[in-house]
Scaffold this motif. Structure first.
Motif, PDB file in Angstrom:
ATOM      1  N   UNK A   3       0.590  -1.136  -0.043  1.00  0.00           N
ATOM      2  CA  UNK A   3      -0.033  -0.250   0.015  1.00  0.00           C
ATOM      3  C   UNK A   3       1.287   0.987  -0.222  1.00  0.00           C
ATOM      4  N   UNK A   4       1.562   1.450   0.892  1.00  0.00           N
ATOM      5  CA  UNK A   4       3.185   2.416   0.554  1.00  0.00           C
ATOM      6  C   UNK A   4       3.782   2.470  -0.911  1.00  0.00           C
ATOM      7  N   UNK A   5       3.994   1.160  -0.731  1.00  0.00           N
ATOM      8  CA  UNK A   5       4.836   1.790  -2.457  1.00  0.00           C
ATOM      9  C   UNK A   5       3.789   2.665  -3.149  1.00  0.00           C
ATOM     10  N   UNK A   6       2.823   2.019  -3.644  1.00  0.00           N
ATOM     11  CA  UNK A   6       1.463   2.298  -4.330  1.00  0.00           C
ATOM     12  C   UNK A   6       1.013   3.639  -4.199  1.00  0.00           C
ATOM     13  N   UNK A   7       1.149   4.017  -2.691  1.00  0.00           N
ATOM     14  CA  UNK A   7       0.539   5.653  -2.510  1.00  0.00           C
ATOM     15  C   UNK A   7       1.365   6.548  -2.664  1.00  0.00           C
ATOM     16  N   UNK A   8       2.970   6.319  -1.910  1.00  0.00           N
ATOM     17  CA  UNK A   8       3.551   7.142  -2.714  1.00  0.00           C
ATOM     18  C   UNK A   8       4.909   6.948  -4.048  1.00  0.00           C
ATOM     19  N   UNK A   9       4.492   6.278  -4.540  1.00  0.00           N
ATOM     20  CA  UNK A   9       5.479   5.847  -5.296  1.00  0.00           C
ATOM     21  C   UNK A   9       5.073   5.786  -6.929  1.00  0.00           C
ATOM     22  N   UNK A  10       4.400   4.461  -6.877  1.00  0.00           N
ATOM     23  CA  UNK A  10       3.699   4.280  -7.961  1.00  0.00           C
ATOM     24  C   UNK A  10       2.444   5.021  -8.894  1.00  0.00           C
ATOM     25  N   UNK A  11       2.055   5.894  -7.679  1.00  0.00           N
ATOM     26  CA  UNK A  11       1.213   6.554  -8.282  1.00  0.00           C
ATOM     27  C   UNK A  11       1.279   7.786  -8.630  1.00  0.00           C
ATOM     28  N   UNK A  12       2.416   8.238  -8.836  1.00  0.00           N
ATOM     29  CA  UNK A  12       3.154  10.331  -8.531  1.00  0.00           C
ATOM     30  C   UNK A  12       4.247   9.130  -9.034  1.00  0.00           C
ATOM     31  N   UNK A  13       5.585   9.360  -9.126  1.00  0.00           N
ATOM     32  CA  UNK A  13       6.892   8.921 -10.359  1.00  0.00           C
ATOM     33  C   UNK A  13       6.111   8.151 -10.968  1.00  0.00           C
ATOM     34  N   UNK A  14       5.694   7.248 -11.036  1.00  0.00           N
ATOM     35  CA  UNK A  14       4.629   5.940 -12.197  1.00  0.00           C
ATOM     36  C   UNK A  14       4.284   6.556 -12.865  1.00  0.00           C
ATOM     37  N   UNK A  15       3.729   7.735 -13.140  1.00  0.00           N
ATOM     38  CA  UNK A  15       2.633   8.428 -14.039  1.00  0.00           C
ATOM     39  C   UNK A  15       4.014   8.960 -15.151  1.00  0.00           C
ATOM     40  N   UNK A  16       5.227   9.525 -14.455  1.00  0.00           N
ATOM     41  CA  UNK A  16       5.660  10.494 -15.549  1.00  0.00           C
ATOM     42  C   UNK A  16       6.765   9.269 -16.382  1.00  0.00           C
ATOM     43  N   UNK A  17       7.264   8.403 -15.453  1.00  0.00           N
ATOM     44  CA  UNK A  17       8.565   7.650 -15.623  1.00  0.00           C
ATOM     45  C   UNK A  17       8.162   6.010 -15.509  1.00  0.00           C
ATOM     46  N   UNK A  18       7.382   5.610 -16.657  1.00  0.00           N
ATOM     47  CA  UNK A  18       6.397   4.230 -16.129  1.00  0.00           C
ATOM     48  C   UNK A  18       7.942   3.111 -16.037  1.00  0.00           C
ATOM     49  N   UNK A  19       9.280   3.871 -16.197  1.00  0.00           N
ATOM     50  CA  UNK A  19       9.961   3.089 -15.879  1.00  0.00           C
ATOM     51  C   UNK A  19      10.229   2.298 -14.703  1.00  0.00           C
TER      52      UNK A  19
END
Length: 327
Positions: A1-17
């Motif tokens: 949950x933390x990984x999704x909330x903090x990173x994958x719904x944020x940085x991964x939006x502009x940097x899918x890698x």
């Protein structure tokens, strides 16, 4: 949950890698915040302890792992705002807000909604907790070895600041786990009535976006929305005056008699949606990925609302007022 909330719904939006770093991010984010949650529950702490340990978590990640607090090159963050004594103060303030809320409070709040019976109970045995501590340390070292070394090769945080970061982390842990749980919590003056959940969601969405755009360039690119309107010291002050009153307002809402789990979900939803929308700038792919991410977020929050409504007895607030499950 933390990984999704903090990173994958944020940085991964502009940097899918960013998804390629999922194993490392799960270890660093998941293990680190799980240690925080377990420690606070075991000593009977509440949200003040979580906030303080969120600050310690940010120091460990950005100060010791990524070295971004002192690096003049990491992320191009040196151009975002104010540096003093070799530390990027603008980046530091922004990441305190992001990590305390998105890495710690929001994931723990969502998990409490999903598993209300476990709100005040440890998840792990003593051996499990010890193993999770080891994983959290491995995660910070992994940031240093894989991300910092690749994005800012050859850079090392000055020894003086490394010592300061360690000292501040230790101080946060002592205050959060030894001092705060034994202090009588001050009663927050409750709001007479809480606005409708939709209004709570809009306020959290608006103020989250205001905080982010005051300190950071949209999409973490080169365009600072308010760059020509305020000096770097003014932006630090304005961002703090956005975040602190927002936190106090939420405390008053939570203390009100009509505060409910629907309000919690809308509050969290506004923060998450704003966090993702902030990254939808600079490219068509960011807009498309961000729109898809927002759709998934809204759908899952709707499912969570229905789940809570189907299990009202489990979600009643009958917990000790200082614990994590309390209002």
């Amino acid at each position: 949950m933390t990984t999704l909330c903090a990173e994958l719904t944020f940085t991964a939006v502009a940097v899918p890698k960013t998804w390629l770093l999922l194993p490392l991010l799960l270890v660093m984010y998941g293990a680190g915040v799980l240690v925080i949650r377990e420690a606070v529950v075991r000593v009977g702490g509440g949200w003040p302890s979580l906030v303080l340990l969120g600050v310690a978590y940010q120091l460990a990640e950005d100060g010791l792992g990524l070295q971004a607090l002192t690096s003049p090159r990491m992320y191009g963050a040196a151009d975002w705002g104010m540096r003093a004594f070799g530390v990027n103060l603008t980046y530091w303030e922004s990441q305190i807000g992001v990590h305390v809320v998105l890495s710690v409070l929001v994931p723990i709040g969502l998990t409490n909604l999903l598993f209300p019976v476990q709100r005040d109970r440890p998840y792990l045995s003593n051996k499990g907790l010890a193993g999770t501590v080891v994983l959290a340390i491995v995660g910070v070292l992994g940031l240093r070895a894989f991300i910092s070394a690749l994005m800012d090769p050859g850079y090392r945080t000055p020894w003086g600041w490394t010592a300061v970061f360690f000292a501040l982390i230790a101080l946060c842990w002592v205050i959060a786990l030894v001092v705060l749980p034994h202090r009588r919590a001050r009663r927050v003056r409750p709001a007479r009535s809480v606005p409708r959940p939709g209004v709570v969601g809009f306020v959290s969405l608006y103020l989250t976006m205001a905080f982010l755009t005051t300190l950071l360039p949209l999409g973490l690119g080169s365009h600072l929305l308010l760059g020509d309107l305020m000096s770097p010291p003014q932006r630090l002050f304005v961002a703090a005056m956005t975040a602190v009153p927002f936190g106090l307002l939420v405390l008053r809402w939570r203390a009100a008699a009509d505060w409910s789990d629907r309000h919690r979900i809308w509050l969290i939803g506004g923060i998450l949606v704003s966090h993702t929308a902030f990254m939808m700038y600079g490219s068509v792919s960011a807009v498309c990925v961000g729109a898809a991410t927002l759709a998934v977020e809204v759908y899952l929050l709707t499912v969570l609302t229905r789940y809570v409504q189907r299990h009202p007895a489990e979600h009643r607030d009958g917990h000790h007022p200082g614990r994590l499950g309390a209002r």
